[in-house]
Design a protein around this motif. Structure first.
Motif, mmCIF file in Angstrom:
data_model
loop_
_atom_site.group_PDB
_atom_site.id
_atom_site.type_symbol
_atom_site.label_atom_id
_atom_site.label_comp_id
_atom_site.label_asym_id
_atom_site.label_seq_id
_atom_site.Cartn_x
_atom_site.Cartn_y
_atom_site.Cartn_z
ATOM 1 N N ALA A 34 -1.300 -0.620 78.241
ATOM 2 C CA ALA A 34 -1.035 -1.060 79.607
ATOM 3 C C ALA A 34 -2.191 -0.572 80.462
ATOM 4 C CB ALA A 34 0.272 -0.448 80.104
ATOM 5 N N SER A 35 -2.444 -1.279 81.567
ATOM 6 C CA SER A 35 -3.513 -0.798 82.446
ATOM 7 C C SER A 35 -2.881 0.077 83.517
ATOM 8 C CB SER A 35 -4.283 -1.969 83.053
ATOM 9 O OG SER A 35 -3.696 -2.324 84.269
ATOM 10 N N GLY A 36 -3.681 0.930 84.116
ATOM 11 C CA GLY A 36 -3.184 1.930 85.066
ATOM 12 C C GLY A 36 -2.461 1.342 86.252
ATOM 13 N N SER A 37 -2.621 0.050 86.513
ATOM 14 C CA SER A 37 -1.986 -0.528 87.697
ATOM 15 C C SER A 37 -0.525 -0.937 87.431
ATOM 16 C CB SER A 37 -2.785 -1.757 88.161
ATOM 17 O OG SER A 37 -2.875 -2.677 87.092
ATOM 18 N N ILE B 276 1.415 2.735 76.211
ATOM 19 C CA ILE B 276 0.543 3.825 76.691
ATOM 20 C C ILE B 276 -0.543 3.192 77.562
ATOM 21 C CG2 ILE B 276 0.876 5.397 74.730
ATOM 22 C CD1 ILE B 276 -1.886 4.373 73.688
ATOM 23 N N TYR B 277 -1.109 3.994 78.418
ATOM 24 C CA TYR B 277 -2.201 3.481 79.240
ATOM 25 C C TYR B 277 -3.486 3.420 78.427
ATOM 26 C CZ TYR B 277 0.655 3.847 83.452
ATOM 27 O OH TYR B 277 1.628 3.693 84.388
ATOM 28 N N ASP B 278 -4.292 2.430 78.718
ATOM 29 C CA ASP B 278 -5.593 2.247 78.058
ATOM 30 C C ASP B 278 -6.572 3.314 78.567
ATOM 31 O OD1 ASP B 278 -8.072 1.423 77.172
ATOM 32 O OD2 ASP B 278 -8.104 -0.448 78.331
ATOM 33 N N ALA B 279 -6.884 4.265 77.707
ATOM 34 C CA ALA B 279 -7.840 5.317 78.084
ATOM 35 C C ALA B 279 -9.257 4.950 77.641
ATOM 36 C CB ALA B 279 -7.431 6.642 77.436
ATOM 37 N N ASN B 280 -9.352 4.119 76.616
ATOM 38 C CA ASN B 280 -10.674 3.869 76.025
ATOM 39 C C ASN B 280 -11.592 3.037 76.910
ATOM 40 O OD1 ASN B 280 -9.902 5.308 73.827
ATOM 41 N ND2 ASN B 280 -9.475 3.544 72.519
ATOM 42 N N THR B 281 -11.042 1.953 77.471
ATOM 43 C CA THR B 281 -11.913 1.073 78.258
ATOM 44 C C THR B 281 -12.606 1.832 79.385
ATOM 45 O OG1 THR B 281 -10.498 -0.783 77.715
ATOM 46 C CG2 THR B 281 -11.992 -1.092 79.558
ATOM 47 N N PRO B 282 -11.853 2.572 80.225
ATOM 48 C CA PRO B 282 -12.548 3.297 81.296
ATOM 49 C C PRO B 282 -13.526 4.354 80.762
ATOM 50 C CG PRO B 282 -10.201 3.121 81.771
ATOM 51 C CD PRO B 282 -10.384 2.674 80.351
ATOM 52 N N PRO C 52 -12.492 3.441 66.402
ATOM 53 C CA PRO C 52 -11.077 3.738 66.183
ATOM 54 C C PRO C 52 -10.352 3.831 67.530
ATOM 55 C CG PRO C 52 -12.509 5.305 65.029
ATOM 56 C CD PRO C 52 -13.380 4.504 65.918
ATOM 57 N N GLY C 53 -9.049 3.531 67.529
ATOM 58 C CA GLY C 53 -8.320 3.492 68.800
ATOM 59 C C GLY C 53 -8.078 4.851 69.430
ATOM 60 N N ASN C 54 -7.909 5.884 68.609
ATOM 61 C CA ASN C 54 -7.663 7.191 69.220
ATOM 62 C C ASN C 54 -8.849 7.572 70.106
ATOM 63 O OD1 ASN C 54 -5.103 8.317 68.428
ATOM 64 N ND2 ASN C 54 -5.871 8.234 66.315
ATOM 65 N N PRO C 55 -8.573 7.942 71.366
ATOM 66 C CA PRO C 55 -9.673 8.138 72.317
ATOM 67 C C PRO C 55 -10.723 9.163 71.871
ATOM 68 C CG PRO C 55 -7.601 7.997 73.483
ATOM 69 C CD PRO C 55 -7.258 8.013 72.020
ATOM 70 N N VAL C 56 -10.295 10.243 71.192
ATOM 71 C CA VAL C 56 -11.284 11.241 70.783
ATOM 72 C C VAL C 56 -12.198 10.664 69.696
ATOM 73 C CG1 VAL C 56 -11.642 13.553 69.855
ATOM 74 C CG2 VAL C 56 -9.719 13.112 71.388
ATOM 75 N N HIS D 297 -5.975 12.196 69.166
ATOM 76 C CA HIS D 297 -5.351 11.499 70.307
ATOM 77 C C HIS D 297 -5.374 12.376 71.560
ATOM 78 C CE1 HIS D 297 -2.168 14.159 68.878
ATOM 79 N NE2 HIS D 297 -1.722 14.112 70.123
ATOM 80 N N ALA D 298 -5.766 13.678 71.394
ATOM 81 C CA ALA D 298 -5.551 14.668 72.446
ATOM 82 C C ALA D 298 -6.645 14.604 73.517
ATOM 83 C CB ALA D 298 -5.473 16.063 71.829
ATOM 84 N N VAL D 299 -6.355 13.864 74.581
ATOM 85 C CA VAL D 299 -7.393 13.646 75.602
ATOM 86 C C VAL D 299 -7.566 14.841 76.541
ATOM 87 C CG1 VAL D 299 -7.536 11.133 75.675
ATOM 88 C CG2 VAL D 299 -5.709 12.278 76.910
ATOM 89 N N PHE D 300 -6.533 15.691 76.654
ATOM 90 C CA PHE D 300 -6.744 16.853 77.522
ATOM 91 C C PHE D 300 -7.828 17.739 76.916
ATOM 92 C CE2 PHE D 300 -5.911 21.256 78.915
ATOM 93 C CZ PHE D 300 -6.199 21.060 80.261
ATOM 94 N N GLY D 301 -7.722 17.973 75.597
ATOM 95 C CA GLY D 301 -8.748 18.768 74.915
ATOM 96 C C GLY D 301 -10.125 18.145 75.089
ATOM 97 N N LEU D 302 -10.176 16.826 74.929
ATOM 98 C CA LEU D 302 -11.461 16.133 75.097
ATOM 99 C C LEU D 302 -12.019 16.395 76.496
ATOM 100 C CD1 LEU D 302 -13.561 14.099 73.957
ATOM 101 C CD2 LEU D 302 -12.192 12.284 75.007
ATOM 102 N N SER D 303 -11.128 16.359 77.480
ATOM 103 C CA SER D 303 -11.590 16.536 78.866
ATOM 104 C C SER D 303 -12.119 17.953 79.102
ATOM 105 C CB SER D 303 -10.461 16.231 79.850
ATOM 106 O OG SER D 303 -9.579 17.341 79.937
#
Ligand code: AMP
Ligand code: MG
Length: 419
Positions: A209-212, A220-226, A317-321, A387-393
């Protein structure tokens, strides 16, 4: 194509340690994958841009200095231009003129005289040094020297910084604000740089889904495109289109067809072996040729690369990390090469650091561990899940740990950053 040794040095890999999985004979090692990708990347045609627009671009050619810097001998201080041999502590000199910055008044320095001078002003003929105003006592039209003066003191000699004709920028060098300062000081208003790469981004997944929109159950929201968009922007790539596709071959094929006039298409998700992973057949249906699929790195094994005429296609791969790491390892060098970057400039910056906690790679693939580099110390994230984007951030560096390799706390390691 880069020679093997240069490619090896891009990631400082030891070829003998690289793993080619024996279980999956078609899983290829990272350096081999990069060789194949870079061999497909032809630098784009150079273009001429205004100096102000050249930030982040790569010089298309070596640049030689049109003029010497400084262009003329001048004063490094506000003070008095003098002839050093006529000076000693306590000497009294007559002030015979004043030379401000901006125009040469063609004054002449003589023994026993001083000429009032300001920073950047041309040094009068005959004078060979400047004494700072703080080191003299002014009495009417005279000064009394309070310090020794040697020939050359506080004089910036013509050509002392840059000689006319000297190479000041190398082909493939990234233009940074510092480079712009140098070129501007040379009176350069425009330069030839590598072509601007264009990209289309395609996210795939029924769950996205997109953030809007509010999330529906299972979405889940699309994290990869942004994220991909942001990283490409940082690299100076122009993102021309963004699409989000359901897990349907036709929808992905259509998006790939629509993006084919870009230099690169970056697709995330759907590149694995699941029954609902449609990127490979979708690319084939779009007429693309698959060059490689599955690379021996963790995270990021299902990474895919293909092409259709001049358009390079990357499946992350789809997982953001995993998407982020494969972007850094494969897409970043590829787009930088398109934009005319030198081998040096496509290399991830690497540093020595002390390992803050011991690590062990018990897997079969080289592991790029994410972590934080601070004050010369690298602290791997406790959670390395892809999948853990907080760690990535929270991470700003990667540590490569080879299969079976154990590295103790306090050992010096080589880590990679991407800024
Ligand atoms: P896939 O590579 O399609 O098998 O997806 C692997 C994992 O990544 C799944 O948990 C997906 O939901 C997730 N994923 C795929 N695409 C994205 C995306 N654009 N943003 C965030 N997560 C994603
Ligand atoms: Mg998927």
């Amino acid at each position: 194509m880069l020679p093997r040794t240069q490619l090896q040095s891009i990631f400082c890999l030891d070829w003998r340690k690289l793993v080619v999985s024996t279980k999956d004979s078609d899983v290829i090692d990272q350096a081999e994958a990069l060789t194949r990708i870079l061999s497909r990347m032809r630098p784009l045609r150079p273009r001429n841009v205004a100096l102000a627009d050249s930030l982040g671009c790569f010089a298309a050619h070596d640049i030689a200095a049109p003029i010497a810097l400084p262009p003329f001998d001048n004063s490094a201080m506000d003070g008095y231009a003098i002839l050093a041999r006529s000076c000693h502590v306590g000497a009294r000199l007559r002030v015979t003129g004043e030379q401000p910055a901006g125009g040469d008044l063609h004054l002449r320095g003589r023994e026993g005289d001083a000429i009032r001078i300001f920073t950047g002003a041309p040094l009068p003929d005959g004078a060979d040094a400047v004494i700072m105003q703080e080191d003299v006592e002014r009495q009417g039209e005279q000064i009394i020297l309070r310090s020794e003066v040697r020939p050359g003191d506080f004089v910036r000699r013509s050509g002392g910084d840059v000689a006319a004709g000297q190479k000041i920028v190398s082909a493939g060098e990234r233009i940074r604000p510092e480079t712009i300062a140098l070129l501007a000081a040379q009176g350069v208003c425009s330069i030839e740089v590598g072509g601007e790469a264009t990209a289309a981004i395609i996210a795939t997944g029924d769950e996205l889904a997109s953030g809007s929109e509010p999330l529906r159950p299972g979405q889940i929201y699309d994290a990869n495109t942004p994220m991909i968009h942001a990283l490409l922007q940082e690299l100076g790539v122009r993102v021309r289109s963004v699409a989000c596709c359901a897990d349907r071959q036709e929808s992905i094929t259509n998006a790939v067809q629509a993006g084919r006039d870009c230099d690169v298409i970056i697709i995330s998700g759907g590149v694995s072996v699941g029954a609902r992973d449609f990127v490979k057949p979708a690319l084939a249906a779009a007429g693309a040729q698959l060059e490689l699929w599955r690379v021996a790195v963790k995270p990021g094994k299902p990474f895919l690369f293909g092409h259709a005429s001049q358009c390079a296609m990357f499946g992350l791969p789809g997982n953001p990390v995993s998407a982020f790491v494969t972007l850094l390892l494969f897409v970043r060098p590829a787009v930088l090469r398109l934009m005319g970057a030198s081998d040096d400039a496509i290399r991830l910056p690497s540093w020595s650091a002390s390992l803050a906690t011991g690590v062990f790679n018990d897997g079969e693939r080289p592991h790029y561990m994410r972590g934080a580099l601070r004050g010369g110390e690298f602290l791997p994230l406790a959670r390395q899940e892809s999948h853990a984007v907080f760690g990535l951030s929270q991470s700003n560096a990667l540590l490569l740990v080879q299969p079976g390799q154990r590295i103790a706390k306090g050992e010096t390691v080589r880590i990679f950053t991407w800024k």
